[in-house]
Design an enzyme around this catalytic site. Structure first.
Site, short mmCIF file in Angstrom:
data_model
loop_
_atom_site.label_atom_id
_atom_site.label_comp_id
_atom_site.label_asym_id
_atom_site.label_seq_id
_atom_site.Cartn_x
_atom_site.Cartn_y
_atom_site.Cartn_z
N ASP A 1 0.63 -1.08 -0.26
CA ASP A 1 -0.08 -0.30 0.05
C ASP A 1 0.70 1.38 0.11
O ASP A 1 2.24 0.76 0.75
CB ASP A 1 -0.73 -0.12 1.03
CG ASP A 1 -0.02 -0.04 2.49
OD1 ASP A 1 1.11 -0.74 2.64
OD2 ASP A 1 -0.69 0.58 3.68
N GLU A 2 0.77 2.29 -0.61
CA GLU A 2 1.02 3.97 -0.28
C GLU A 2 2.11 3.79 -0.19
O GLU A 2 2.62 4.76 -0.52
CB GLU A 2 0.68 3.73 1.58
CG GLU A 2 -0.91 4.25 1.42
CD GLU A 2 -0.77 4.65 3.09
OE1 GLU A 2 -1.98 5.42 3.17
OE2 GLU A 2 0.16 4.38 4.03
#
Length: 537
Positions: free
Chosen positions: A341-342
């Protein structure tokens, strides 16, 4: 047609008849209260409950028996005996022979009934003289004893009997889970939590039939698990956390202790090493991993998205192979979470290349890859799992690939979100999540086909918390609702009914010294004692 009976069935029938005969002699001195099983505050709510309006008298004349030669059943019986002792101070023997003081029995029975074919299914039959838990396997039996534990009154009943009696309402319960995966995630990277803290959380989760604990073991702020082939990960990367505190890490022996403790409670540990982003702590320890060619500094803030591995360097994948190999070897569960993620500073093509390579490494070491929903943009295969937290579009991409999805929408399921503007801990970037909002949604309502939903997970990120008391404030009571959202069928989920049952959990939470948030939406049942007074007793 003549029905045949096994030797085991005949032995059990004989034990039951002896117990009934003993009870008839002494029944006059134990008045049995009439109790309605249907109004008991079980969470998660069972599939089907049929009350018979009498009670089983749990007392010092009770014994536990289990099926013999059935893997794990005796251990489940011993676990129940210990929990009954914790609750009532009664010493309930398990599988003892020649005990002439036994009047009533709890029998944990391995059954081959087709009605119990679903994983974790159990049947609970409560009569005046016996309690029978039927299950095909010990995991189902373990779920059944959690229901039984919730049915035992907090305090003994006043009776004419000379001994203390805890009346257990009689009836039948048929039960199995709606989803196979029912989890919580604990972020031990932003702030570190000790082995004992994690064990306490496991105990509380198991009581509500949650069967997965996902440990977020690495992030920009800290690396929390020993990797023997790369010792600087913990020597350097494990020494920091949010706010400048000292950090910490689990040795492999401590991690195995957590895994074993969870396994005894039929809970799977899912380890997560977040990558290619959220990797600053690893790159501080080994700068060659860093995607920008610079030696990073330790990070103790809460900003995200600034770090990345060098996705085109072979030595990075050799490092990842070692990390996955060592953790997989001490993690018996089927899953390995790779984060994903991210990764805002990782170019899209580099990200896809990285996830494709890491998926193969995870599979090489015998595990099934889980990643946050962003991983669905890569060329992953249908055996990998997408954990939907932010992007419904990514969740739909995962479904198109035939992947299973873990439902964890931040706006509904993130335990680190504040209850309201007055909450002491937590954030609110996704939403404020009061207790009713946490419960009044359905994993099935977002357009993900039922067959693609592996289950539900409630993540607890730790930017704003550093102690077990603070953890409990954010997790409880909301995690109790998530247990029902993942176990009970939609027809059995109703806020007005649930909030009454939730209120009845207060004595248990108080007894376990849980520093839960006493939401004003709930008319909490008052406890007549504190945890400290029970320990003294």
């Amino acid at each position: 047609m003549i029905k045949t009976f096994s030797i085991r069935s005949i032995c059990f029938l004989a034990i039951t008849l002896v117990c009934i005969a003993c009870t008839e002699k002494k029944k006059a001195r134990i008045p049995m209260p009439t109790t309605d099983l249907s109004v008991n505050s079980l969470i998660p709510k069972p599939l089907k409950t049929i009350p018979t309006n009498s009670a089983f008298a749990l007392d010092q004349f009770t014994a536990i028996y289990t099926s013999t030669n059935a893997a794990g059943f005796e251990e489940v019986g011993k676990f129940l005996s210990q929990k009954l002792n914790d609750h009532t101070k009664l010493t309930i023997p398990v599988n003892t022979k020649g005990n002439n003081t036994v009047e009533r029995i709890i029998y944990i029975n391995q059954s081959d009934s087709l009605e119990l074919a679903a994983p974790e299914a159990y049947q609970l039959y409560i009569n005046q003289d016996s309690i029978i838990i039927n299950a095909n396997n010990s995991e189902g039996a373990f779920r059944g004893i959690q229901t039984l534990r919730q049915l035992i009154p907090i305090q003994s009943n006043d009776t004419l009997a000379p001994q203390q009696v805890w009346p257990v309402p009689s009836g039948k319960i048929y039960d199995n889970p709606n989803f196979a995966y029912r989890g919580s995630m604990l972020d031990v990277a932003r702030h570190f939590f000790s082995v004992e803290d994690v064990k306490k959380y496991i105990d509380l989760l198991a009581y509500y039939k949650i069967n997965v604990l996902h440990l977020h073991l690495s992030d920009d702020q800290g690396w929390r698990i020993e990797i023997k082939s790369w010792p600087k990960l913990t020597e350097i990367g494990g020494q920091t956390e949010v706010g400048g505190e000292s950090g910490g890490f689990y040795t492999q022996e401590e991690y195995k202790e957590i895994v074993a403790y969870a396994a005894e409670r039929y809970m799977t540990i899912v380890p997560e090493i977040d990558m290619p982003g959220h990797t600053n702590a690893a790159s501080v320890a080994y700068p060659f991993l860093n995607g920008n060619g610079k030696t990073p500094k330790p990070y103790e803030g809460t900003r995200v998205g600034f770090s990345t591995f060098d996705t085109r360097k072979d030595t990075v994948y050799a490092f990842i192979d070692d990390v996955v190999r060592e953790i997989a070897a001490i993690t018996p569960g089927p899953y390995f979470h790779v984060g994903g993620d991210e990764s805002h500073v990782t170019k899209k093509n580099d990200y896809i290349y990285f996830i494709n390579k890491v998926e193969k490494i995870v599979q090489k070491h015998g595990k099934r890859m889980i990643g946050w929903d962003e991983v669905a943009i890569a060329n992953v295969d249908e055996t990998s799992i997408s954990q939907w937290w932010a992007s419904e579009e990514n969740a739909k991409k995962a479904v198109e690939k035939g992947m299973k999805v873990i439902v964890s929408p931040a706006k509904k399921a993130y335990l680190d979100m504040q209850y309201d503007t007055l909450s002491k801990f937590g954030l609110h970037w996704a939403a404020y999540i009061p207790v009713d909002t946490a419960y009044t949604w359905s994993p099935e309502e977002y357009g993900i086909p039922r067959e693609n939903i592996l289950g539900v997970e409630a993540p607890l990120w730790s930017e704003t918390i550093s102690t077990i008391d603070e953890l409990e404030y954010l997790a409880f009571p909301r995690i109790i609702g998530y247990s029902e959202l993942s176990w009970s069928i939609p027809d059995n989920r109703n806020w007005e009914d649930y909030k009454v049952r939730l209120a009845e959990q207060a004595p248990f939470l108080d007894r376990m010294d849980v520093k839960y948030y006493r939401s004003p939406l709930i008319d909490w049942k008052k406890s007549d004692y504190t945890y400290e007074t029970i320990i003294k007793d």
